[in-house]
Design an enzyme around this catalytic site. Sequence first.
Site, PDB file in Angstrom:
ATOM      1  N   GLY A 182       0.853  -1.195   0.000  1.00  0.00           N
ATOM      2  CA  GLY A 182       0.000   0.000   0.000  1.00  0.00           C
ATOM      3  C   GLY A 182       0.882   1.236   0.000  1.00  0.00           C
ATOM      4  O   GLY A 182       0.579   2.234   0.656  1.00  0.00           O
TER       5      GLY A 182
ATOM      6  N   HIS B  64      -4.471   0.775  10.162  1.00  0.00           N
ATOM      7  CA  HIS B  64      -5.556   1.544  10.804  1.00  0.00           C
ATOM      8  C   HIS B  64      -6.764   1.713   9.864  1.00  0.00           C
ATOM      9  O   HIS B  64      -7.810   2.172  10.293  1.00  0.00           O
ATOM     10  CB  HIS B  64      -5.052   2.884  11.354  1.00  0.00           C
ATOM     11  CG  HIS B  64      -4.859   3.982  10.360  1.00  0.00           C
ATOM     12  ND1 HIS B  64      -4.785   5.313  10.719  1.00  0.00           N
ATOM     13  CD2 HIS B  64      -4.698   3.964   9.005  1.00  0.00           C
ATOM     14  CE1 HIS B  64      -4.610   6.056   9.644  1.00  0.00           C
ATOM     15  NE2 HIS B  64      -4.540   5.269   8.591  1.00  0.00           N
TER      16      HIS B  64
ATOM     17  N   ASP C 172      -3.265  -6.959  -4.934  1.00  0.00           N
ATOM     18  CA  ASP C 172      -4.148  -6.897  -3.773  1.00  0.00           C
ATOM     19  C   ASP C 172      -3.435  -7.576  -2.599  1.00  0.00           C
ATOM     20  O   ASP C 172      -3.123  -8.773  -2.680  1.00  0.00           O
ATOM     21  CB  ASP C 172      -5.457  -7.627  -4.125  1.00  0.00           C
ATOM     22  CG  ASP C 172      -6.450  -7.649  -2.983  1.00  0.00           C
ATOM     23  OD1 ASP C 172      -6.089  -7.210  -1.859  1.00  0.00           O
ATOM     24  OD2 ASP C 172      -7.576  -8.119  -3.200  1.00  0.00           O
TER      25      ASP C 172
HETATM   26  C1  LIG Z   1      -3.707   5.426   3.965  1.00  0.00           C
HETATM   27  S1  LIG Z   1      -2.971   5.007   2.474  1.00  0.00           S
HETATM   28  C2  LIG Z   1      -1.260   4.885   2.932  1.00  0.00           C
HETATM   29  C3  LIG Z   1      -0.330   5.128   1.774  1.00  0.00           C
HETATM   30  C4  LIG Z   1       1.150   5.055   2.109  1.00  0.00           C
HETATM   31  N1  LIG Z   1       1.503   3.802   2.750  1.00  0.00           N
HETATM   32  C5  LIG Z   1       1.538   6.231   2.985  1.00  0.00           C
HETATM   33  O1  LIG Z   1       1.466   6.111   4.196  1.00  0.00           O
HETATM   34  O2  LIG Z   1       1.884   7.283   2.434  1.00  0.00           O
HETATM   35  C6  LIG Z   1      -3.421   3.285   2.273  1.00  0.00           C
HETATM   36  C7  LIG Z   1      -3.003   2.735   0.936  1.00  0.00           C
HETATM   37  O3  LIG Z   1      -3.413   1.368   0.873  1.00  0.00           O
HETATM   38  C8  LIG Z   1      -3.745   1.087  -0.486  1.00  0.00           C
HETATM   39  N2  LIG Z   1      -4.596  -0.121  -0.527  1.00  0.00           N
HETATM   40  C9  LIG Z   1      -5.898  -0.224  -0.170  1.00  0.00           C
HETATM   41  N3  LIG Z   1      -6.329  -1.494  -0.350  1.00  0.00           N
HETATM   42  C10 LIG Z   1      -5.276  -2.198  -0.847  1.00  0.00           C
HETATM   43  C11 LIG Z   1      -5.098  -3.560  -1.249  1.00  0.00           C
HETATM   44  N4  LIG Z   1      -6.117  -4.436  -1.165  1.00  0.00           N
HETATM   45  N5  LIG Z   1      -3.887  -3.948  -1.713  1.00  0.00           N
HETATM   46  C12 LIG Z   1      -2.868  -3.047  -1.806  1.00  0.00           C
HETATM   47  N6  LIG Z   1      -2.969  -1.748  -1.426  1.00  0.00           N
HETATM   48  C13 LIG Z   1      -4.154  -1.333  -0.962  1.00  0.00           C
HETATM   49  C14 LIG Z   1      -4.459   2.347  -0.921  1.00  0.00           C
HETATM   50  O4  LIG Z   1      -4.530   2.478  -2.323  1.00  0.00           O
HETATM   51  C15 LIG Z   1      -3.635   3.430  -0.243  1.00  0.00           C
HETATM   52  O5  LIG Z   1      -2.645   3.956  -1.076  1.00  0.00           O
HETATM   53  O1  LIG Z   2      -7.909  11.492   4.662  1.00  0.00           O
HETATM   54  C1  LIG Z   2      -6.924  11.049   5.237  1.00  0.00           C
HETATM   55  C2  LIG Z   2      -5.957  11.914   5.754  1.00  0.00           C
HETATM   56  C3  LIG Z   2      -4.855  11.409   6.387  1.00  0.00           C
HETATM   57  C4  LIG Z   2      -3.833  12.272   6.928  1.00  0.00           C
HETATM   58  C5  LIG Z   2      -4.114  13.417   7.651  1.00  0.00           C
HETATM   59  C6  LIG Z   2      -3.100  14.208   8.189  1.00  0.00           C
HETATM   60  C7  LIG Z   2      -1.788  13.834   8.002  1.00  0.00           C
HETATM   61  O2  LIG Z   2      -0.771  14.608   8.525  1.00  0.00           O
HETATM   62  C8  LIG Z   2      -1.486  12.715   7.290  1.00  0.00           C
HETATM   63  C9  LIG Z   2      -2.506  11.945   6.738  1.00  0.00           C
HETATM   64  O3  LIG Z   2      -4.659  10.074   6.513  1.00  0.00           O
HETATM   65  C10 LIG Z   2      -5.570   9.214   6.014  1.00  0.00           C
HETATM   66  C11 LIG Z   2      -5.334   7.848   6.134  1.00  0.00           C
HETATM   67  O4  LIG Z   2      -4.240   7.403   6.766  1.00  0.00           O
HETATM   68  C12 LIG Z   2      -6.242   6.941   5.602  1.00  0.00           C
HETATM   69  O5  LIG Z   2      -5.964   5.643   5.763  1.00  0.00           O
HETATM   70  C13 LIG Z   2      -7.370   7.376   4.952  1.00  0.00           C
HETATM   71  C14 LIG Z   2      -7.635   8.723   4.831  1.00  0.00           C
HETATM   72  C15 LIG Z   2      -6.722   9.655   5.358  1.00  0.00           C
END
Ligand SMILES: C[S@@+](CC[C@H](N)C(=O)[O-])C[C@H]1O[C@@H](n2cnc3c(N)ncnc32)[C@H](O)[C@@H]1O
Ligand SMILES: O=c1cc(-c2ccc(O)cc2)oc2c(O)c(O)ccc12
Length: 343
Positions: A181, A242, A224
């Site tokens: 991810g 989370h 995935d």
């Molecule tokens: C909250 S973001 C965190 C992104 C990155 N790890 C960061 O902290 O900057 C969660 C990420 O999980 C990816 N994700 C969600 N479901 C997934 C799956 N089934 N397999 C791989 N990645 C997935 C999303 O596309 C997203 O980019």
């Molecule tokens: O919508 C969000 C936003 C955040 C977020 C907010 C403030 C920060 O300094 C960093 C990130 O993080 C998210 C996240 O971790 C997630 O899983 C979904 C939505 C968002």
Amino acid sequence: MTLTNGDMAIMPKPNEELLSTEQLLHAQTHIWNHLFSFINSMSLKCAIQLGIPDIIHKHGKPMTLSQLVDALPIVKSKSQYIHRLMRGAPLTVAPLVLLILDPILTKPWHYMSKWLTDENGDVTPFETAYGTTFWEHAGNEPRFNSLFNEGMSSDARLVLNVLLRDWKHVFDGIELLVDVGGGNGTTAKAIIDEIPGMKCVVLELPHVVAGLEGNENLTYVGGDMFETIPPADAVFLKWILHDWNDEDCVKILKKCKDAISPKNGKTGGGKVIIIDMVLDIYKGDDDDKSKEDQLFFDMAMMAYLNGKERCENEWADLFIAAGFTTYKICPAFGVRSLIEVYP
Ligand SMILES: C[S@@+](CC[C@H](N)C(=O)[O-])C[C@H]1O[C@@H](n2cnc3c(N)ncnc32)[C@H](O)[C@@H]1O
Ligand SMILES: O=c1cc(-c2ccc(O)cc2)oc2c(O)c(O)ccc12
């Protein structure tokens, strides 16, 4: 409720009459403070949309309000309003402000009570608002997809800066890391730029990595994490767990354990590196604000995704259920922790 005193019924007075003038006015101030605190965020959003942080940064030295007003792309007859905007909240990481305050992410908050009261089977207020999950919506809406990935990328820059400055040793012995991810690869690029010989694989949903090109040290894999995680010396999970409920977290962690298993011929770290919150564990001098920040995130994970923030015992239960034996938690990033988990 009616209290009785012998034969005589004593009716409670309406609440406001039980309060002193001072208490009543204090209650009003308290409610106003909660009610209007979104104006801080909205002022911040407007300041960022006008480019105020960049203008001040480029100026390179203290800037007076009239210099700022001259540099702004605003209608000059509206200059008088800028000082009212600028006496507001401090500035923060712009793409995250634009993400969190975008109408796409403010809409689900209006559906919180409908979600709680309707028997519609929606798992989140986000689904009540849109009829799709958060990740489906990102896959269907290119503007939201890039807004989200840019927001995460700006957070990754900040966190990786601290990780690689103060906690670089967590990568000792690791030659191949899979960032599960890992978004658009900001984290992976920071790691391979800083650690000679390190190779990184970013496993992401196909719509996130579509069109991204790797290089000899960086590979993007569209897939995935519930199906397969590519084998590696270690797995990196920044802000992944989370987003999910306990059952899904155990599934993801089991896939991580398979990926770092020695049967894959890997000899390095053999661990999972997690960056996430541990409730009530934080570093900083303002514990009330830290605690509140952690609870804001817990609410956000409930509103957008079927996720939650966890205390140490809850994390330990997940690790044990997925077959891991030990873990170490360091409150490395303010309200977020660095967690190393070992098979
Ligand atoms: C909250 S973001 C965190 C992104 C990155 N790890 C960061 O902290 O900057 C969660 C990420 O999980 C990816 N994700 C969600 N479901 C997934 C799956 N089934 N397999 C791989 N990645 C997935 C999303 O596309 C997203 O980019
Ligand atoms: O919508 C969000 C936003 C955040 C977020 C907010 C403030 C920060 O300094 C960093 C990130 O993080 C998210 C996240 O971790 C997630 O899983 C979904 C939505 C968002």
